[in-house]
Design an enzyme around this catalytic site. Structure first.
Site, PDB file in Angstrom:
ATOM      1  N   THR A   1       2.272   2.480   5.624  1.00  0.00           N
ATOM      2  CA  THR A   1       2.802   1.132   5.611  1.00  0.00           C
ATOM      3  C   THR A   1       2.281   0.400   4.392  1.00  0.00           C
ATOM      4  O   THR A   1       1.322   0.841   3.744  1.00  0.00           O
ATOM      5  CB  THR A   1       2.401   0.363   6.878  1.00  0.00           C
ATOM      6  OG1 THR A   1       0.978   0.361   7.004  1.00  0.00           O
ATOM      7  CG2 THR A   1       3.019   0.983   8.118  1.00  0.00           C
TER       8      THR A   1
ATOM      9  N   SER B   1       0.786  -1.238   0.000  1.00  0.00           N
ATOM     10  CA  SER B   1       0.000   0.000   0.000  1.00  0.00           C
ATOM     11  C   SER B   1       0.814   1.282   0.000  1.00  0.00           C
ATOM     12  O   SER B   1       0.234   2.372  -0.080  1.00  0.00           O
ATOM     13  CB  SER B   1      -0.963   0.010   1.189  1.00  0.00           C
ATOM     14  OG  SER B   1      -2.045  -0.850   0.929  1.00  0.00           O
TER      15      SER B   1
END
Length: 404
Positions: free
Chosen positions: A343, A93
């Protein structure tokens, strides 16, 4: 953050798997940086990831003192070679910030407006079971306030990404197939009335980039970001299952079980099209630091779009105290330092990239296992020199660093 908390948060995002390497030794951390001890806490935190069961951890920090590289554990359980600063890995992501920047650049050029509806760009795509693209804006896609169902929470797809992974690891899934999966479920809430992390939001964002540009979104990321910034280790594999070298291996137990047992699997090769614009990219610690320095330093966007990038919405009850911008999140650490970060998680890989608000102190880390680890601890170690983070700060930071 705890392994259990990480697993709970990851269950609805890209994918997570449980893994423990009980017999794995903990090699000494490699350190070819400044050697003046200023990153001692970060070095120790990298070692702690391996003690927790992750095969290997690698990180790089850049600040006024220069560039520091550190690692612990191994890149390959078979050959036992160490992790290297130039190793490539899947960033999951962290892809989202690249997509967000391209859309903001397109807005600055007058090609679109973040308050355009999804229906305007993708007629008929967001429809069904209460979804209505006429009521969802591009901005709501980017800050996850759209309410659109997250396709990676679909039970059948989750099984294909875990239980039957080896049967489906090379399957190609188109963006329209992914959005159709999402449309087969009810939305979480009315557009703008809540917050829920949804990879489908960024699959749709990538489709809008393509409509506005008249070319694939991957080409726009290469043209606008990868090539100008000289990100030589960064790529968008599309449907390709291979990894460009150099790279280590990625490991998983392929389960959401919070107390995993069973064999460890090498999951390095896979078709990442199920993540697409929400999480397909490959990069290195150095490239991520260069991108985040440019991003927070204001080198990629005009002032108006930079302010939009950093305008946040509350994550609500899902992550109390957390806030989300357009592909990046803010946090105030236990020592009072402010950072922006994100993250990224995908099979066998957990990553984090962060920068101070001026972009002058950046840090990027990767774990080559997706079952354990303390990304929040790495953040605190690098910016505060402490480990673990304080209880007063731990709830929101733990949850936020578990988002992938």
């Amino acid at each position: 953050m705890t392994v259990r908390r990480t697993r709970t948060a990851l269950a609805g995002v890209l994918t997570a798997a449980a893994m423990t390497v009980a017999a794995l030794a903990t090699p000494a951390a490699a350190d070819d940086g400044r050697g003046d001890g200023s990153h001692a806490a970060t070095r120790e935190s990298l070692r702690a990831q391996v003690r927790a069961g992750v095969p290997g951890a690698v990180g790089q920090a850049r600040d006024a003192g220069g560039t520091w590289n550190g690692s612990a554990g191994v890149a390959d359980l078979r050959t036992h070679r160490p992790r290297l600063p130039q190793d490539r890995f899947r960033i999951g992501s962290l892809t989202k910030a690249f997509v967000s920047v391209v859309l903001l650049q397109q807005e600055a050029e007058g090609k679109l407006d973040l308050d355009d509806t999804v229906e305007h760009w993708l007629p008929g795509v967001v429809r069904g079971n209460g979804h209505d693209g006429r009521r969802v804006t591009v901005r709501q896609l980017l800050n996850h306030s759209s309410g659109i169902f997250n396709h990676t929470e679909d039970p059948e797809l989750r099984d294909q990404l875990t239980k039957t992974f080896f049967r489906h690891r090379f399957d190609t899934r188109t963006p329209r197939q992914l959005t159709d999966i999402a449309m087969s479920h009810r939305p979480y809430f009315e557009p703008g009335k809540g917050w829920h992390y949804s990879n489908t939001n960024y699959v749709l964002a990538g489709m809008i980039v393509e409509k506005a540009a008249g070319r694939p979104y991957a080409d726009e990321i290469v043209r606008r970001l990868i090539r100008p910034l000289g990100l030589r280790g960064t790529s968008l594999p599309g449907t390709s299952s291979g990894m460009p070298g150099p790279h280590g291996r990625a490991y998983s137990r392929l389960t959401f079980d919070p107390k995993p047992t069973g064999p460890v699997h090498d999951v390095t090769e896979l078709n990442p099209s199920w993540g697409g614009a929400a999480g397909e990219m490959i990069s290195t610690p150095g490239d991520l630091n260069r991108f985040y320095r440019a991003l927070l330093g204001g080198d990629l966007l005009p002032g108006a779009q930079q302010r939009q990038l950093l305008t946040t919405v509350p994550m609500g009850d899902e992550i109390p105290g957390g806030r989300y911008g357009l592909g990046v999140m803010p946090a105030t650490l236990s020592c009072g330092v402010d950072v922006w970060f994100h993250t990224g998680g995908i099979h066998g890989s957990g990553s984090l990239a962060a920068a101070t608000p001026d972009g002058r102190h950046t840090a990027a880390f990767n774990l080559n296992g997706d079952w354990a680890g303390d990304l929040g601890g790495l953040l605190e170690a690098e910016y505060c020199g402490t480990k673990p983070h304080t209880a007063a700060n731990s709830q929101a930071l733990t949850a936020m660093t578990a988002l992938r």
